[in-house]
Design a protein around this motif. Structure first.
Motif, PDB file in Angstrom:
ATOM      1  N   GLU A  63     -14.311  -5.525 -15.093  1.00 15.17           N
ATOM      2  CA  GLU A  63     -14.432  -4.280 -15.871  1.00 15.17           C
ATOM      3  C   GLU A  63     -13.995  -3.089 -15.040  1.00 15.17           C
ATOM      4  O   GLU A  63     -13.332  -2.174 -15.527  1.00 15.17           O
ATOM      5  N   GLN A  64     -14.431  -3.070 -13.775  1.00 14.60           N
ATOM      6  CA  GLN A  64     -14.006  -2.015 -12.865  1.00 14.60           C
ATOM      7  C   GLN A  64     -13.110  -2.628 -11.811  1.00 14.60           C
ATOM      8  O   GLN A  64     -13.445  -3.645 -11.203  1.00 14.60           O
ATOM      9  N   LYS A  65     -11.964  -2.009 -11.605  1.00 15.85           N
ATOM     10  CA  LYS A  65     -11.023  -2.525 -10.615  1.00 15.85           C
ATOM     11  C   LYS A  65     -10.796  -1.485  -9.532  1.00 15.85           C
ATOM     12  O   LYS A  65     -10.081  -0.502  -9.742  1.00 15.85           O
ATOM     13  N   PHE A  66     -11.436  -1.706  -8.396  1.00 15.34           N
ATOM     14  CA  PHE A  66     -11.312  -0.788  -7.271  1.00 15.34           C
ATOM     15  C   PHE A  66     -11.028  -1.635  -6.033  1.00 15.34           C
ATOM     16  O   PHE A  66     -11.845  -2.445  -5.613  1.00 15.34           O
ATOM     17  N   LEU A  67      -9.844  -1.446  -5.459  1.00 14.95           N
ATOM     18  CA  LEU A  67      -9.413  -2.244  -4.311  1.00 14.95           C
ATOM     19  C   LEU A  67      -9.166  -1.342  -3.112  1.00 14.95           C
ATOM     20  O   LEU A  67      -8.470  -0.338  -3.216  1.00 14.95           O
ATOM     21  N   MET A  68      -9.759  -1.710  -1.989  1.00 14.97           N
ATOM     22  CA  MET A  68      -9.470  -1.028  -0.732  1.00 14.97           C
ATOM     23  C   MET A  68      -8.609  -1.952   0.123  1.00 14.97           C
ATOM     24  O   MET A  68      -8.919  -3.139   0.270  1.00 14.97           O
ATOM     25  N   ILE A  69      -7.519  -1.413   0.664  1.00 15.64           N
ATOM     26  CA  ILE A  69      -6.688  -2.157   1.608  1.00 15.64           C
ATOM     27  C   ILE A  69      -6.826  -1.464   2.952  1.00 15.64           C
ATOM     28  O   ILE A  69      -6.421  -0.304   3.106  1.00 15.64           O
ATOM     29  N   THR A  70      -7.436  -2.149   3.899  1.00 16.93           N
ATOM     30  CA  THR A  70      -7.758  -1.515   5.175  1.00 16.93           C
ATOM     31  C   THR A  70      -7.189  -2.321   6.340  1.00 16.93           C
ATOM     32  O   THR A  70      -6.831  -3.486   6.201  1.00 16.93           O
ATOM     33  N   GLY A  71      -7.131  -1.687   7.483  1.00 17.00           N
ATOM     34  CA  GLY A  71      -6.597  -2.318   8.692  1.00 17.00           C
ATOM     35  C   GLY A  71      -6.070  -1.249   9.620  1.00 17.00           C
ATOM     36  O   GLY A  71      -5.873  -0.103   9.231  1.00 17.00           O
ATOM     37  N   GLN A  72      -5.856  -1.633  10.858  1.00 17.80           N
ATOM     38  CA  GLN A  72      -5.418  -0.663  11.859  1.00 17.80           C
ATOM     39  C   GLN A  72      -4.039  -0.086  11.522  1.00 17.80           C
ATOM     40  O   GLN A  72      -3.299  -0.662  10.722  1.00 17.80           O
ATOM     41  N   PRO A  73      -3.692   1.049  12.119  1.00 18.67           N
ATOM     42  CA  PRO A  73      -2.384   1.654  11.844  1.00 18.67           C
ATOM     43  C   PRO A  73      -1.238   0.702  12.183  1.00 18.67           C
ATOM     44  O   PRO A  73      -1.307  -0.053  13.148  1.00 18.67           O
ATOM     45  N   GLY A  74      -0.193   0.751  11.344  1.00 15.69           N
ATOM     46  CA  GLY A  74       1.009  -0.005  11.637  1.00 15.69           C
ATOM     47  C   GLY A  74       0.941  -1.491  11.358  1.00 15.69           C
ATOM     48  O   GLY A  74       1.776  -2.253  11.848  1.00 15.69           O
ATOM     49  N   CYS A  75      -0.039  -1.923  10.544  1.00 20.63           N
ATOM     50  CA  CYS A  75      -0.150  -3.366  10.264  1.00 20.63           C
ATOM     51  C   CYS A  75       0.473  -3.725   8.911  1.00 20.63           C
ATOM     52  O   CYS A  75       0.351  -4.864   8.454  1.00 20.63           O
ATOM     53  N   GLY A  76       1.125  -2.771   8.243  1.00 20.36           N
ATOM     54  CA  GLY A  76       1.888  -3.080   7.038  1.00 20.36           C
ATOM     55  C   GLY A  76       1.201  -2.770   5.721  1.00 20.36           C
ATOM     56  O   GLY A  76       1.642  -3.241   4.671  1.00 20.36           O
ATOM     57  N   LYS A  77       0.155  -1.944   5.731  1.00 18.42           N
ATOM     58  CA  LYS A  77      -0.594  -1.665   4.497  1.00 18.42           C
ATOM     59  C   LYS A  77       0.285  -0.959   3.464  1.00 18.42           C
ATOM     60  O   LYS A  77       0.401  -1.417   2.316  1.00 18.42           O
ATOM     61  N   THR A  78       0.882   0.155   3.853  1.00 20.84           N
ATOM     62  CA  THR A  78       1.703   0.934   2.911  1.00 20.84           C
ATOM     63  C   THR A  78       2.959   0.167   2.516  1.00 20.84           C
ATOM     64  O   THR A  78       3.360   0.186   1.346  1.00 20.84           O
ATOM     65  N   MET A  79       3.582  -0.518   3.469  1.00 17.16           N
ATOM     66  CA  MET A  79       4.778  -1.295   3.164  1.00 17.16           C
ATOM     67  C   MET A  79       4.473  -2.390   2.151  1.00 17.16           C
ATOM     68  O   MET A  79       5.247  -2.636   1.221  1.00 17.16           O
ATOM     69  N   LEU A  80       3.321  -3.048   2.319  1.00 17.98           N
ATOM     70  CA  LEU A  80       2.926  -4.111   1.384  1.00 17.98           C
ATOM     71  C   LEU A  80       2.706  -3.544  -0.012  1.00 17.98           C
ATOM     72  O   LEU A  80       3.141  -4.129  -1.012  1.00 17.98           O
ATOM     73  N   LEU A  81       2.027  -2.393  -0.094  1.00 21.27           N
ATOM     74  CA  LEU A  81       1.794  -1.773  -1.405  1.00 21.27           C
ATOM     75  C   LEU A  81       3.095  -1.287  -2.030  1.00 21.27           C
ATOM     76  O   LEU A  81       3.265  -1.323  -3.254  1.00 21.27           O
ATOM     77  N   THR A  82       4.042  -0.837  -1.192  1.00 22.91           N
ATOM     78  CA  THR A  82       5.345  -0.425  -1.701  1.00 22.91           C
ATOM     79  C   THR A  82       6.030  -1.590  -2.404  1.00 22.91           C
ATOM     80  O   THR A  82       6.594  -1.442  -3.493  1.00 22.91           O
ATOM     81  N   LYS A  83       5.961  -2.750  -1.774  1.00 20.26           N
ATOM     82  CA  LYS A  83       6.555  -3.949  -2.364  1.00 20.26           C
ATOM     83  C   LYS A  83       5.885  -4.293  -3.694  1.00 20.26           C
ATOM     84  O   LYS A  83       6.550  -4.586  -4.691  1.00 20.26           O
ATOM     85  N   CYS A  84       4.536  -4.224  -3.722  1.00 18.84           N
ATOM     86  CA  CYS A  84       3.794  -4.544  -4.949  1.00 18.84           C
ATOM     87  C   CYS A  84       4.089  -3.537  -6.060  1.00 18.84           C
ATOM     88  O   CYS A  84       4.257  -3.909  -7.227  1.00 18.84           O
ATOM     89  N   LEU A  85       4.155  -2.262  -5.708  1.00 15.13           N
ATOM     90  CA  LEU A  85       4.406  -1.225  -6.713  1.00 15.13           C
ATOM     91  C   LEU A  85       5.750  -1.430  -7.401  1.00 15.13           C
ATOM     92  O   LEU A  85       5.888  -1.199  -8.611  1.00 15.13           O
ATOM     93  N   LYS A  86       6.741  -1.864  -6.639  1.00 14.08           N
ATOM     94  CA  LYS A  86       8.054  -2.113  -7.236  1.00 14.08           C
ATOM     95  C   LYS A  86       7.966  -3.234  -8.266  1.00 14.08           C
ATOM     96  O   LYS A  86       8.679  -3.229  -9.267  1.00 14.08           O
ATOM     97  N   GLN A  87       7.091  -4.205  -8.006  1.00 11.94           N
ATOM     98  CA  GLN A  87       6.928  -5.316  -8.947  1.00 11.94           C
ATOM     99  C   GLN A  87       6.138  -4.896 -10.182  1.00 11.94           C
ATOM    100  O   GLN A  87       6.358  -5.429 -11.271  1.00 11.94           O
TER     101      GLN A  87
END
Length: 386
Positions: free
Chosen positions: A58-82
């Motif tokens: 019912e509620q969809k709240f996702l946190m993607i966490t990890g140290q700087p430079g481990c690919g968080k934003t790049m991974l989300l960029t790939k998903c957003l394109k899909q």
């Protein structure tokens, strides 16, 4: 049926200024697309994200966490394109938001809804729009939204009843910390933690980058020094590594050991380690010398078999006319306390039997260890031969 609206692909890049380290790699849209398409070592995390999006919560709240430079934003960029063909996708960098109201205003703008100065009206308009559309809202630098709006930002959980909310943060326990601070009962949410890249993965990623920008001349030892140092200093921050690669390639189209050492300021750090090494016992120094010799023999080697190390240390002791009766494993455990190396056990097949082999992974390259041992007179002759 919910309406679907596409957001131009440029929205993501317009809303977040990429770190300088990526400038050379993102001169063309094709380079960006290719880099994202070939993103390695995050297949499991990508699968978990897609599973979360497809879930019936019912509620969809996702946190993607990890140290700087481990690919968080790049991974989300790939998903957003899909997702852009099936969802309205909104990307917001919270560093742009002075407060939560400004965050809502950016949402309104990207949703193409009418503007209003009243915050409650703006919130209602956004809620009504989200009810009628399949929307994914991604918030990079997520923790900054709480720094500027504090408790008010918890309203995001109300939005997650009507839209999928994804937050990106370097702080693994950020939401839990804030909820305790403001006595807010967190609803159910998923925290996907991206583990740091291993040294082996960093090396492969660097080689992929060099191939992408058509650099054919590189020293394997230079790559090892670069990735090992990055791993030790910042846990394998790829942005930091790419920045060093960029600076190293500034004057010539090749990566050499000397150029990398110059860029990472090897002596600044290793002078500190030198003083540590000189305080170690003779047997511990001999172990480091043995590791240096084995790493020098095979520059691509990262992990060392304990049995090989014991043989090498005994060989060095024999040359130096030192007694052989020393518990190498015990001395290695003491070296672990100095954060010089790590150990692990791996299962291997040998003669048809499964055996357990102890492996040692040094946190320094052969060149770094050689420099750190260089003030020890007893080892000078051996070091000159390495």
């Amino acid at each position: 049926m919910k309406k679907k609206r596409q957001i131009p692909q440029d929205d993501l890049q317009n809303n977040k200024k990429q770190p300088n380290a990526y400038e050379d790699l993102e001169n063309t849209q094709s380079n960006v697309t290719e880099l994202i398409k070939r993103m390695k070592f995050r297949e499991i995390e990508e699968f978990e994200i897609q599973q979360f999006i497809a879930s019936q919560n019912e509620q969809k709240f996702l946190m993607i966490t990890g140290q700087p430079g481990c690919g968080k934003t790049m991974l989300l960029t790939k998903c957003l394109k899909q997702w852009q063909n099936n969802y309205t996708t909104i990307y917001i960098n919270a560093m742009q938001c002075k407060n939560y109201t400004e965050f809502l205003n950016i949402c309104k703008k990207q949703l193409n809804v009418k503007s209003t100065s009243n915050k409650q009206q703006a919130r209602k308009i956004i809620m009504d729009t989200l009810k009628e559309s399949n929307t994914i809202i991604t918030i990079d630098e997520f923790d900054n939204l709480f720094k500027v709006s504090e408790k008010e930002a918890f309203d995001l959980f109300s939005l997650s009843k009507y839209a999928i909310i994804i937050g990106i943060s370097n702080d693994i326990e950020f939401l839990q910390t804030q909820s305790v601070r403001y006595k807010f009962q967190l609803p159910q949410f998923k925290n996907l933690i991206l583990k740091p890249y291993t040294i082996q993965q960093l090396q492969e990623l660097v080689l992929d980058i060099l191939k992408q920008i058509e650099i054919q001349k590189y020293d394997e030892n230079a790559i090892k020094i670069l990735t090992t140092r990055a791993y030790n200093d910042k846990g394998g921050d790829m942005r930091n590594i790419i920045d060093i690669v960029k600076r190293t390639l500034r004057d010539k189209d090749e990566i050499t050991t000397d150029a990398v050492n110059k860029e990472i300021g090897m002596t600044v750090f290793d002078n500190k380690m030198k003083s540590v090494v000189t305080t170690l016992s003779l047997h511990q120094q001999l172990i480091l010398l043995g590791i240096t010799a084995l790493l020098k023999k095979d520059t691509s080697q990262i992990e060392i078999d304990l049995s090989d190390l014991i043989r090498k240390v005994n060989e060095i002791k024999y040359k130096l006319c030192l007694p052989l009766s020393v518990d190498v494993e015990e001395e290695i455990n003491l070296l672990k306390d100095y954060n010089l190396l790590t150990t692990k056990e791996v299962k291997q097949q040998k003669m048809g039997f499964k055996i357990t082999v102890k492996k040692i992974q040094c946190k320094f390259t052969a060149e770094e260890l050689k420099y750190q041992l260089s003030d020890l007179d007893a080892f000078k002759n051996i070091l000159q031969q390495l």
